[in-house]
Design a protein around this motif. Structure first.
Motif, PDB file in Angstrom:
ATOM      1  N   GLU A  78      43.149  22.235  46.661  1.00 25.81           N
ATOM      2  CA  GLU A  78      41.945  21.469  47.051  1.00 25.81           C
ATOM      3  C   GLU A  78      42.209  20.457  48.154  1.00 25.81           C
ATOM      4  O   GLU A  78      41.298  19.898  48.735  1.00 25.81           O
ATOM      5  N   LYS A  79      43.501  20.246  48.454  1.00 25.65           N
ATOM      6  CA  LYS A  79      43.828  19.300  49.545  1.00 25.65           C
ATOM      7  C   LYS A  79      44.146  20.038  50.850  1.00 25.65           C
ATOM      8  O   LYS A  79      44.619  19.452  51.804  1.00 25.65           O
ATOM      9  N   ARG A  80      43.924  21.343  50.857  1.00 25.53           N
ATOM     10  CA  ARG A  80      44.339  22.129  52.032  1.00 25.53           C
ATOM     11  C   ARG A  80      43.238  22.365  53.040  1.00 25.53           C
ATOM     12  O   ARG A  80      43.484  22.935  54.094  1.00 25.53           O
ATOM     13  N   ASN A  81      42.020  22.063  52.685  1.00 26.32           N
ATOM     14  CA  ASN A  81      40.898  22.332  53.572  1.00 26.32           C
ATOM     15  C   ASN A  81      40.831  23.815  53.971  1.00 26.32           C
ATOM     16  O   ASN A  81      40.726  24.158  55.140  1.00 26.32           O
ATOM     17  N   MET A  82      40.929  24.659  52.932  1.00 23.35           N
ATOM     18  CA  MET A  82      40.797  26.101  53.175  1.00 23.35           C
ATOM     19  C   MET A  82      39.634  26.627  52.343  1.00 23.35           C
ATOM     20  O   MET A  82      39.420  26.175  51.219  1.00 23.35           O
ATOM     21  N   GLY A  83      38.883  27.564  52.912  1.00 18.70           N
ATOM     22  CA  GLY A  83      37.812  28.212  52.164  1.00 18.70           C
ATOM     23  C   GLY A  83      38.282  29.574  51.716  1.00 18.70           C
ATOM     24  O   GLY A  83      38.995  30.262  52.449  1.00 18.70           O
ATOM     25  N   ALA A 158      39.291  24.485  57.532  1.00 19.04           N
ATOM     26  CA  ALA A 158      40.070  24.714  58.743  1.00 19.04           C
ATOM     27  C   ALA A 158      40.499  26.172  58.812  1.00 19.04           C
ATOM     28  O   ALA A 158      40.683  26.736  59.893  1.00 19.04           O
ATOM     29  N   ILE A 159      40.681  26.763  57.637  1.00 24.54           N
ATOM     30  CA  ILE A 159      41.131  28.158  57.580  1.00 24.54           C
ATOM     31  C   ILE A 159      40.324  28.874  56.494  1.00 24.54           C
ATOM     32  O   ILE A 159      40.105  28.333  55.412  1.00 24.54           O
ATOM     33  N   LEU A 160      39.880  30.082  56.818  1.00 19.56           N
ATOM     34  CA  LEU A 160      39.129  30.893  55.861  1.00 19.56           C
ATOM     35  C   LEU A 160      40.048  32.015  55.357  1.00 19.56           C
ATOM     36  O   LEU A 160      40.646  32.729  56.153  1.00 19.56           O
ATOM     37  N   LEU A 161      40.142  32.135  54.026  1.00 19.70           N
ATOM     38  CA  LEU A 161      40.995  33.166  53.433  1.00 19.70           C
ATOM     39  C   LEU A 161      40.114  34.172  52.712  1.00 19.70           C
ATOM     40  O   LEU A 161      39.319  33.791  51.848  1.00 19.70           O
ATOM     41  N   LEU A 162      40.269  35.431  53.046  1.00 20.54           N
ATOM     42  CA  LEU A 162      39.405  36.459  52.460  1.00 20.54           C
ATOM     43  C   LEU A 162      40.279  37.541  51.834  1.00 20.54           C
ATOM     44  O   LEU A 162      41.109  38.136  52.526  1.00 20.54           O
ATOM     45  N   ASP A 163      40.098  37.783  50.554  1.00 17.36           N
ATOM     46  CA  ASP A 163      40.906  38.801  49.868  1.00 17.36           C
ATOM     47  C   ASP A 163      40.009  39.954  49.439  1.00 17.36           C
ATOM     48  O   ASP A 163      39.253  39.829  48.477  1.00 17.36           O
ATOM     49  N   GLU A 164      40.089  41.055  50.153  1.00 17.32           N
ATOM     50  CA  GLU A 164      39.260  42.232  49.874  1.00 17.32           C
ATOM     51  C   GLU A 164      37.824  41.811  49.599  1.00 17.32           C
ATOM     52  O   GLU A 164      37.247  42.199  48.574  1.00 17.32           O
TER      53      GLU A 164
END
Ligand code: ATP
Length: 362
Positions: A78-83, A158-164
């Motif tokens: 939650e401190k990484r600013n990633m979606g 800052a970064i979007l992570l998408l897994d399948e």
């Protein structure tokens, strides 16, 4: 501008299994990188380490110059600013669309009117404004997927992570959604990492594709370049269709390499940078669409193979011919545009340029 996300010698072990095996990667800001590879190759584990959900056993994850994960220290997710957006929609069924999207913003304790404005903007972005008060069960699969996307984007990560992210959708919707995700990612200029086992998806959405196997990166490059210049038969096979012919190098010349097939025939491959020596065993790879049955240009040099048509399959925009080349007992595939010009049992001559031949060592 420096790289947004750097993976440096990253390792993750699960007991005896090395899920991620010393991988290195740099992703420039605003780019979408896809991780592509067979089941179990380490894609999800890599993504989970980037998200902060797994601790690496070695190496570092660096975002904007700051180390977020190494062996000793892992910054909380939650401190990484990633979606994040995962294959299961992971939207909360008991919350409205609005509340699903607002969830992360509420945790941040921003004031109510800013929060409402941001949720409405984000719903607008994914085309769900009119569904704000509905519950997820009142939405289609594609709409639920958009809720998940909106939730991942609402915090302006800052970064979007998408897994399948699209694997639960039917084929047509999957294609639409992949363009929507790509459009949004480009419009927002967000850096994204996309895990998929679908080559079509990776080719369609990525700035760069990273092909993984057994925890290692086999090749990395822009979709067109990796498709045209795979560095192994595995990569070639994973990204598109490929014909593989076993061969042996018989001559290395300035602009070409000559190889001999099992049936004794010699073929020409354009020069590459692989330092071939006479006697080397290799595979000659050729894409089905590069085998030509007509429109040969008299001024060009072609390789030529005679074949018998074993099977024909018409799929609308493409005709697939499955061929038995003379003296080679494997079935090869060529693709041509309609109409169907050869029937099962007929003979044909296929020509292909030296430039379309790829030589690999495996
Ligand atoms: P898929 O496409 O099937 O999701 P993947 O490429 O994402 O596969 P990972 O989920 O990263 O692969 O798994 C890599 C390897 O690590 C596999 O061999 C898997 O069995 C193993 N693995 C992953 N998570 C764990 C875990 N929590 N405990 C033990 N082994 C694990």
């Amino acid at each position: 501008m420096g790289d947004k996300l750097i993976l440096r010698d990253l390792v993750k072990q699960f007991g005896a299994v090395t899920a991620v095996d010393h991988i290195n990667l740099s992703i420039a800001p605003g780019k979408l990188f896809s991780f592509l590879g067979p089941s179990g190759c380490g894609k999800t584990t890599t993504l989970r380490m980037i998200a902060g959900l797994e601790t690496p056993d070695g190496g570092e994850i660096v975002v904007d110059g700051a180390v977020l994960s190494d062996k000793k220290h892992v910054t909380l997710p939650e401190k990484r600013n990633m979606g994040m957006m995962f294959q299961s929609y992971a939207v909360w069924p008991h919350m409205t669309v609005f509340d699903n999207v607002a969830y992360g913003l509420k945790l941040k304790k921003i004031n109510r009117s800013d929060m409402q404005k941001k949720v409405n903007e984000t719903l607008d972005l994914v085309g769900l404004s009119q569904y704000a008060e509905r519950f997820p069960t009142q939405l289609s699969g594609g709409q639920q997927q958009r809720v998940a996307l909106a939730r991942a984007l609402a915090n302006e990560p800052a970064i979007l992570l998408l897994d399948e992210p699209l694997c639960n959708l039917d084929a047509k919707l999957r294609e639409n959604m992949r363009f929507e995700i790509r459009n949004l990612q480009q419009r927002l200029g967000i850096t994204a990492v996309y895990v998929t086992h679908s080559q079509d998806e990776a080719l369609a959405v990525s700035d760069e594709i990273v092909i993984m196997r057994d925890g290692k990166i086999l090749q990395q490059g822009a979709p067109e370049s990796i498709y045209a210049n795979p560095n192994s038969s595995f990569v070639a096979d994973f990204i598109g269709l490929i014909n593989q012919l076993d061969a042996q190098v018989v001559s290395v010349e300035q602009s070409k390499t000559l190889v001999k097939l099992g049936n004794g025939q010699t073929l020409i491959a354009a020069k590459d940078d692989k330092q071939w020596k006479v006697g080397d065993h290799c595979k000659l790879l050729i894409r089905p669409e590069n085998l030509m049955i007509d429109a040969w240009d008299q001024s060009k040099t072609y390789n030529s193979l005679d074949a018998q048509v074993e099977r024909v399959s018409f799929t609308g925009s493409i005709v697939n011919y499955f061929l038995l080349f003379d003296g080679l007992d494997v079935s090869y595939r060529m693709q041509a545009t309609p109409p169907v010009r050869f029937a099962q049992g007929q003979r044909m001559t296929c020509k292909f340029t030296p430039e379309s031949c790829i030589l690999t060592r495996d």
